[in-house]
Design a protein around this motif. Sequence first.
Motif, PDB file in Angstrom:
ATOM      1  N   GLN A 108     -32.808  46.874  16.181  1.00  0.00           N
ATOM      2  CA  GLN A 108     -33.532  47.475  15.963  1.00  0.00           C
ATOM      3  C   GLN A 108     -31.825  48.297  15.074  1.00  0.00           C
ATOM      4  O   GLN A 108     -31.240  48.542  15.650  1.00  0.00           O
ATOM      5  N   SER A 109     -31.054  47.400  13.880  1.00  0.00           N
ATOM      6  CA  SER A 109     -30.404  47.742  13.811  1.00  0.00           C
ATOM      7  C   SER A 109     -29.695  49.498  12.663  1.00  0.00           C
ATOM      8  O   SER A 109     -30.400  49.615  12.365  1.00  0.00           O
ATOM      9  N   THR A 110     -28.765  49.540  13.058  1.00  0.00           N
ATOM     10  CA  THR A 110     -27.665  50.916  12.167  1.00  0.00           C
ATOM     11  C   THR A 110     -28.051  50.351  10.607  1.00  0.00           C
ATOM     12  O   THR A 110     -28.079  48.981  10.513  1.00  0.00           O
ATOM     13  N   ARG A 111     -28.197  51.069   9.745  1.00  0.00           N
ATOM     14  CA  ARG A 111     -28.280  50.606   8.102  1.00  0.00           C
ATOM     15  C   ARG A 111     -26.671  50.133   7.602  1.00  0.00           C
ATOM     16  O   ARG A 111     -26.574  48.573   7.146  1.00  0.00           O
ATOM     17  N   THR A 112     -25.587  50.570   8.739  1.00  0.00           N
ATOM     18  CA  THR A 112     -24.509  50.028   8.593  1.00  0.00           C
ATOM     19  C   THR A 112     -24.259  47.931   9.252  1.00  0.00           C
ATOM     20  O   THR A 112     -23.995  47.470   8.215  1.00  0.00           O
ATOM     21  N   ALA A 113     -25.005  47.884  10.016  1.00  0.00           N
ATOM     22  CA  ALA A 113     -25.479  46.412  10.556  1.00  0.00           C
ATOM     23  C   ALA A 113     -26.245  45.577  10.384  1.00  0.00           C
ATOM     24  O   ALA A 113     -25.899  44.254  10.252  1.00  0.00           O
ATOM     25  N   GLU A 114     -27.301  46.243   8.964  1.00  0.00           N
ATOM     26  CA  GLU A 114     -28.175  45.792   8.195  1.00  0.00           C
ATOM     27  C   GLU A 114     -27.655  43.673   7.493  1.00  0.00           C
ATOM     28  O   GLU A 114     -28.210  42.877   7.356  1.00  0.00           O
ATOM     29  N   PRO A 115     -26.860  44.290   6.397  1.00  0.00           N
ATOM     30  CA  PRO A 115     -26.615  42.540   6.089  1.00  0.00           C
ATOM     31  C   PRO A 115     -25.492  41.458   7.269  1.00  0.00           C
ATOM     32  O   PRO A 115     -25.875  40.617   7.117  1.00  0.00           O
ATOM     33  N   PHE A 116     -25.150  42.004   8.554  1.00  0.00           N
ATOM     34  CA  PHE A 116     -24.912  41.421   8.897  1.00  0.00           C
ATOM     35  C   PHE A 116     -26.208  41.043   9.398  1.00  0.00           C
ATOM     36  O   PHE A 116     -26.064  39.456   9.984  1.00  0.00           O
ATOM     37  N   TYR A 117     -26.643  41.259  10.644  1.00  0.00           N
ATOM     38  CA  TYR A 117     -28.207  40.606  10.509  1.00  0.00           C
ATOM     39  C   TYR A 117     -29.137  39.869   9.739  1.00  0.00           C
ATOM     40  O   TYR A 117     -29.755  38.603  10.449  1.00  0.00           O
ATOM     41  N   SER A 118     -28.835  39.824   8.622  1.00  0.00           N
ATOM     42  CA  SER A 118     -29.714  39.114   7.317  1.00  0.00           C
ATOM     43  C   SER A 118     -28.626  37.755   7.193  1.00  0.00           C
ATOM     44  O   SER A 118     -29.644  37.027   7.411  1.00  0.00           O
ATOM     45  N   ALA A 119     -27.550  37.888   7.567  1.00  0.00           N
ATOM     46  CA  ALA A 119     -26.542  37.044   7.379  1.00  0.00           C
ATOM     47  C   ALA A 119     -27.199  36.111   8.741  1.00  0.00           C
ATOM     48  O   ALA A 119     -27.541  34.753   8.713  1.00  0.00           O
ATOM     49  N   MET A 120     -27.658  36.501  10.259  1.00  0.00           N
ATOM     50  CA  MET A 120     -28.026  35.799  11.197  1.00  0.00           C
ATOM     51  C   MET A 120     -28.935  35.532  11.249  1.00  0.00           C
ATOM     52  O   MET A 120     -29.466  35.299  12.079  1.00  0.00           O
ATOM     53  N   GLY A 121     -29.991  35.906   9.441  1.00  0.00           N
ATOM     54  CA  GLY A 121     -31.232  34.955  10.049  1.00  0.00           C
ATOM     55  C   GLY A 121     -32.639  35.900  10.208  1.00  0.00           C
ATOM     56  O   GLY A 121     -33.432  35.553  10.394  1.00  0.00           O
ATOM     57  N   PHE A 122     -31.823  37.641  10.484  1.00  0.00           N
ATOM     58  CA  PHE A 122     -33.231  38.304  10.916  1.00  0.00           C
ATOM     59  C   PHE A 122     -34.110  38.918   9.574  1.00  0.00           C
ATOM     60  O   PHE A 122     -33.092  38.811   8.250  1.00  0.00           O
ATOM     61  N   GLN A 123     -35.307  38.985   9.718  1.00  0.00           N
ATOM     62  CA  GLN A 123     -36.045  39.415   7.675  1.00  0.00           C
ATOM     63  C   GLN A 123     -35.903  41.211   8.896  1.00  0.00           C
ATOM     64  O   GLN A 123     -35.850  41.905   9.707  1.00  0.00           O
ATOM     65  N   ARG A 124     -35.641  41.688   7.756  1.00  0.00           N
ATOM     66  CA  ARG A 124     -36.224  43.279   7.634  1.00  0.00           C
ATOM     67  C   ARG A 124     -37.757  43.762   7.575  1.00  0.00           C
ATOM     68  O   ARG A 124     -37.825  43.016   6.882  1.00  0.00           O
ATOM     69  N   ARG A 125     -37.952  43.930   8.604  1.00  0.00           N
ATOM     70  CA  ARG A 125     -39.020  44.781   8.419  1.00  0.00           C
ATOM     71  C   ARG A 125     -39.820  45.933   8.247  1.00  0.00           C
ATOM     72  O   ARG A 125     -40.522  46.088   7.660  1.00  0.00           O
ATOM     73  N   GLY A 126     -39.198  47.125   8.408  1.00  0.00           N
ATOM     74  CA  GLY A 126     -39.013  48.363   7.906  1.00  0.00           C
ATOM     75  C   GLY A 126     -37.633  49.274   8.535  1.00  0.00           C
ATOM     76  O   GLY A 126     -37.102  48.764   9.373  1.00  0.00           O
ATOM     77  N   GLU A 127     -37.828  50.910   7.337  1.00  0.00           N
ATOM     78  CA  GLU A 127     -36.678  51.683   8.592  1.00  0.00           C
ATOM     79  C   GLU A 127     -37.677  52.230   9.574  1.00  0.00           C
ATOM     80  O   GLU A 127     -39.299  52.489   9.124  1.00  0.00           O
TER      81      GLU A 127
END
Length: 168
Positions: free
Chosen positions: A129-148
């Motif tokens: 459950q990422s903060t908006r701030t950390a979403e780019p970091f998690y994306s770079a770590m291979g996570f896919q966005r499921r939704g807000e």
Amino acid sequence: MVEDITLRATNAGDLPAVDALLAASYPTLLKPDYPPSVLVTCLPLITRAQPGLLRSGSYYLAEDADGRAIAAGGWTHSAPQGGVGPRDVGHIRHVVTHPDATRRGLARAILQRCFAAARNSGIRWMMCQSTRTAEPFYSAMGFQRRGEIEIMLRPGIGFPAVEMIRAL
């Protein structure tokens, strides 16, 4: 990872250091991505270390050569708001980096440790459950966005976040 950094599992005695790290980090790092009305109500609730996580054996603390806490984070099988889901799903929990220590690979090293430990425990998927701030970091770590999503911190106090998932 940066030289002279120690990455170790936390214990209950680390509560003051993790509290201080969260209090130093979240107000500064989240400010560009959240309105003041959200931060004023949510920061007092999210800048507190979670004793159960500190004792879990799967929550880690990065310390500099002077023993100062500069990053933390971990994983659990149980979801952040409680409950246990499928046995092959783990959850990244409460990852934070001190504002003076960002962009040094600390959170990446913590997540890599989490991924390895989770794989060894039979986990095949990691969620966060990422903060908006950390979403780019998690994306770079291979996570896919499921939704807000909105994390209910207390009745009437919700925190906007992004649910993400990654195969291990």
